[in-house]
Design an enzyme around this catalytic site. Structure first.
Site, short mmCIF file in Angstrom:
data_model
loop_
_atom_site.label_atom_id
_atom_site.label_comp_id
_atom_site.label_asym_id
_atom_site.label_seq_id
_atom_site.Cartn_x
_atom_site.Cartn_y
_atom_site.Cartn_z
N TRP A 104 0.98 -1.34 0.02
CA TRP A 104 0.18 -0.21 -0.05
C TRP A 104 0.90 1.26 -0.01
CZ3 TRP A 104 -0.26 3.85 3.58
CH2 TRP A 104 -1.40 4.89 3.35
N ASP B 124 -15.73 11.92 -2.81
CA ASP B 124 -15.01 10.77 -2.21
C ASP B 124 -16.07 10.13 -1.09
OD1 ASP B 124 -12.93 8.87 -1.20
OD2 ASP B 124 -12.18 9.60 -3.43
N LYS C 219 -16.16 6.01 -8.81
CA LYS C 219 -14.81 5.64 -8.27
C LYS C 219 -15.09 4.31 -7.39
CE LYS C 219 -11.16 6.81 -5.15
NZ LYS C 219 -10.31 7.93 -4.46
N TRP C 220 -14.71 3.14 -7.88
CA TRP C 220 -15.09 1.79 -7.34
C TRP C 220 -14.00 1.44 -6.37
CZ3 TRP C 220 -19.23 -1.57 -9.21
CH2 TRP C 220 -19.36 -2.90 -8.84
N ASP C 221 -14.16 1.57 -5.06
CA ASP C 221 -12.99 1.39 -4.06
C ASP C 221 -13.03 -0.16 -3.51
OD1 ASP C 221 -10.61 1.93 -2.74
OD2 ASP C 221 -11.47 3.68 -1.68
N ASP D 64 -2.30 5.40 -3.52
CA ASP D 64 -2.70 6.26 -2.39
C ASP D 64 -1.54 7.46 -2.16
OD1 ASP D 64 -5.38 5.81 -2.10
OD2 ASP D 64 -5.06 4.69 -0.30
C1 DGJ Z 1 -8.80 4.53 -0.34
C2 DGJ Z 1 -8.69 5.26 -1.93
O1 DGJ Z 1 -7.53 4.85 -2.38
C3 DGJ Z 1 -8.71 6.81 -1.57
O2 DGJ Z 1 -8.30 7.49 -2.48
C4 DGJ Z 1 -10.01 7.04 -0.82
O3 DGJ Z 1 -10.97 6.95 -1.80
C5 DGJ Z 1 -10.10 6.18 0.41
N1 DGJ Z 1 -10.19 4.82 0.33
C6 DGJ Z 1 -11.51 6.63 0.85
O4 DGJ Z 1 -12.19 5.80 1.94
#
Ligand code: DGJ
Length: 746
Positions: A195, A374, A484-486, A556
């Site tokens: 990460w 977000d 934006k699918w997280d 990130d």
């Molecule tokens: C992880 C993502 O990579 C970030 O850009 C953001 O959207 C956070 N999650 C939000 O919880």
């Protein structure tokens, strides 16, 4: 006379089945040799005397009339290594004394685990072949699919495994393909990370034994990415032969690179066999992912350029790929990404109507195309402890729903995007309280939380229907252009206890298939909606998900200096078109490194640009700088994200300088970015010899940011820029400095 008949028979046997659109492919029925040509490469395989399908050649393109004799199995080595194990099979069953990585390993209900696949027949397809193999005595049938891209020479390979028997068969290992390389010394290139530290390029010699690159995590993962490149001899950016491949799968995967006891090198990849088990019921089939493979004679740079163009033309969703109204073909590349603003780093979970509207006003003034809200807008989401799974608008933060914000964003001339994390649930949520059995788990065992959340078992039909249902409703009720699918954790306790014990491991296949199914269905129902794959940064980037999404979030880590190495690593496998890159605040939250706004913008402008800063706090000067550079970026964006990328000076290995150049396919424009990490001992920036331009054309040099050396010609030939090179102003020194130029053909 006899000779004439023989010639025409031979011609008939070597039937070319190419059409105007397809790659030239042929099958010689006399020798049972298959050949596929595309771009600068040829791929040849054949049926050997025992009936196995054997790879014969993969490398630089051969002459159209060159012919191969029938495939000859490798000899046995003493009495220890059988011919079966030494012969580079296209898709080897585990049996008959195979010590290399098998493509397919099964257990039959009677305990028999011997599988030997022999050629049965084949059919020609538009771009290649479907070749049918069957076990020598049992009704397990494997159809190998080959599709050659005529332009790039990238070959798509996959397999369909079918149980034509009357009893279930346990599939313990199923690859998409095995690739064999000519004997030699190789450098293996692969991408690893963690990460906020994704996309590290590793380069190491291929030594005896097996090198396993994999994810056991249920999804692609930050730790390793399903891409490899094998370079003959030392790794080199511009020269030398490179064989490369990428697996199109977003679940657990494995690529095994082996150098065997006779120094032959093979690569096998597909579903990760770790904890794998797929019960194939009678009459049922299992489709493997696709494993793409390609060849370049122009080093790692050449390999990545082929992959980029292939991804743009054949992998990414491409609404413009069909013929236009008058039948004329439209450009095949997807449109460059809108420049976005994302609120995450500015507000984190503290989103509300007034705050987002204020940011939207600032964003519009910068020339932003898309405003993305977000995490934090839904359920009882105040931080990461609650709310995931409850996809209703939080009434405290948005008392009138999302509509007023969306209307405001539209009125400001932008479209609207929204963050979701559909496959996850917080235990503190209405969804979990109602359906505690919906998460991946083993009955009676702990449910390990990460980021205070659990993974919904998307393999289940009810979970699939819930996720598709809420997303469809969200997109139907709101004018949303982008999701934006997280996906913010990996699997633990991957049980599916509603199924019989033997069937539970199907989760490794069905979860990802259902994910793809939902993405495809959403795109079908809402054709204007675009999607980003994010997984806490770059945890789900692969050629499988890229079929369904328009862009990805590489990391990130938005520190502009760290991003130089990350972006460099990323582009070995993936096109800058999908590489979202935000400008965020300085000093950076992670490294505490302070950089100028110009430096941050130029670092991000090498990909698809976004702004993630707290722009509410920007000074008028900062706003003006960003506005100017965003406008300059838009003028050359297509070249940057869809052109031919040359890594002129690599940022890897702690180098003092780095530089990239991208050249438009028709060579009408080039864009150059230059970065100084930290000037040492007074070194000036080295003269930069550009690449890929038309030597005979004249190009005008325009500074986007920074100054060339006094006396640099305003216009010079491509030959000048490539041979003499671009020299920088004496003052271009210091820490974290950046410059950028465009070259336009006159
Ligand atoms: C992880 C993502 O990579 C970030 O850009 C953001 O959207 C956070 N999650 C939000 O919880």
């Amino acid at each position: 006379m006899f000779r004439a008949i023989a010639t025409s028979l031979a011609l008939f046997a070597a039937t070319a089945v190419a059409t105007a659109q397809s790659a030239p492919v042929s099958f010689d029925s006399a020798t049972k040799v298959f050949r596929l040509d595309g771009g600068g490469s040829s791929y040849v395989f054949g049926v050997n005397a025992r009936g196995e399908l054997q790879q014969v050649y993969w490398g630089g393109r051969l002459g159209a009339t060159d012919a191969f004799p029938a495939a000859r199995p490798m000899p046995e080595w003493a009495s220890f290594d059988s011919s079966y194990t030494n012969t580079p099979q296209e898709y080897a069953g585990w049996g008959s004394g195979l010590f290399m990585e098998p493509a397919l390993k099964v257990t039959f209900p009677d305990g028999n685990r011997d599988l030997v696949l022999h050629y049965q027949n084949h059919t020609a397809t538009a771009e290649g072949f479907d070749v049918v193999l069957q076990d020598i005595s049992r009704p397990i049938v494997v159809t190998l699919h080959y599709a050659m891209d005529r332009e790039s020479g990238i070959l798509a390979r996959s397999a369909t495994i079918e149980n034509r028997g009357t009893d279930p068969v346990m599939v313990e290992q199923a690859a998409a393909a095995s690739w064999a390389l000519p004997a030699g010394q190789y450098t293996l290139n692969y991408l690893t990370g963690r990460w906020a530290g994704e996309w590290t390029l590793n380069q190491e010699p291929v030594l005896a034994g097996a090198r396993v690159i994999e994810s056991r995590r249920g999804s692609t993962g930050h730790q390793a990415n399903p891409w490899f490149a094998l370079q003959a001899g030392e790794a080199n950016e511009d020269h030398g032969e490179v064989w490369f491949g990428a697996l199109a799968w977003s679940g657990a995967w494995r690529i095994t690179v082996e150098r065997d006891q006779l120094d032959a090198v093979r690569v096998t990849g597909g579903f990760n066999p770790f904890d794998f088990g797929y019960v194939l019921q009678p009459g049922k089939t299992l489709e493997t992912p696709v494993f793409y493979g390609g060849y370049s004679a122009h080093g790692l740079g050449g390999a990545s350029r082929l992959l980029h163009h292939f991804e743009l033309a054949h992998v990414l969703p491409n609404p413009r790929s069909t013929a236009g109204a008058n039948g004329a073909p439209l450009p095949r590349s997807p449109k460059p990404r809108p420049v976005i603003y994302n609120s995450w780093e500015a507000t984190e979970f503290r989103v509300n109507e007034a705050g987002q509207m204020a940011l939207a006003e600032k964003a519009a003034a910068l020339g932003i195309d898309r405003f993305v809200m977000d995490d934090g807008w839904f359920g009882q989401r105040k931080d990461d402890h609650a709310g995931l799974g409850d996809w209703y608008v939080n009434q405290e933060k948005f008392p009138h729903g999302l509509k007023p914000l969306i209307d405001k964003v539209h009125a400001l001339g932008m479209d609207f995007g929204l963050w979701v994390e559909p496959e996850m649930v917080n235990p503190d949520s209405d969804l979990y309280r109602a359906h505690p059995d919906w998460v991946l788990n083993f009955k009676g065992r702990p449910e390990s939380e990460q980021r205070n959340q659990l993974v919904l078992n998307l393999a289940r039909q009810d979970v699939h229907d819930y996720i598709l249902g809420f997303l469809d409703k969200l997109l139907t009720e709101n004018d949303i252009a982008f999701l934006k699918w997280d996906y913010n954790r990996n699997w633990s306790e991957p049980g599916w206890d509603q199924l019989p014990a033997a069937e539970q491991k199907r989760v490794y296949v069905e979860f990802t298939r259902n994910l793809y199914g939902i993405l495809a269905e959403l795109r079908h129902r809402h054709p204007k909606v675009e999607i980003e794959s994010c997984s806490g940064g770059g945890g789900r980037v692969d050629l499988g998900i890229l079929k369904y999404v328009d862009e990805v979030w590489p990391s990130d880590n938005t520190d502009p200096f760290d991003r130089l190495t990350q972006q460099s690593g990323f582009t070995y496998a993936y096109t800058p078109q999908v590489m979202m890159a935000w400008v965020t605040d300085s000093p950076h939250w992670m490294n505490k490194r302070a950089t100028t706004l110009q430096y941050r913008l130029l670092s991000s402008m090498q990909g698809s640009l976004g702004i993630g800063s707290n722009i509410a706090a920007w000074s008028p000067d900062e706003t003006a700088v960003a506005k100017r550079l965003i406008a300059a970026y838009k003028e050359v964006q297509t070249t940057i994200v869809q052109g031919d990328l040359y890594r002129l000076l690599s940022p890897l290995g702690g180098s003092e300088f780095s530089a990239t150049e991208t050249v438009k396919a028709d060579k009408s424009q080039g864009v150059v970015f230059l970065f100084i990490h930290s000037t040492q001992e007074g070194h000036g920036f080295p003269t930069l010899k550009l690449k890929g331009l038309d030597a005979n054309a004249e190009y005008a040099l325009t500074a986007i940011e920074g100054k060339a050396r006094a006396g640099t010609p305003g216009t010079a030939s491509g030959a000048w820029w490539m041979n003499h090179g671009l020299e920088m102003d004496e003052g271009f020194r210091g820490d974290f400095q950046a410059a950028a130029f465009r070259l336009d053909r006159k």
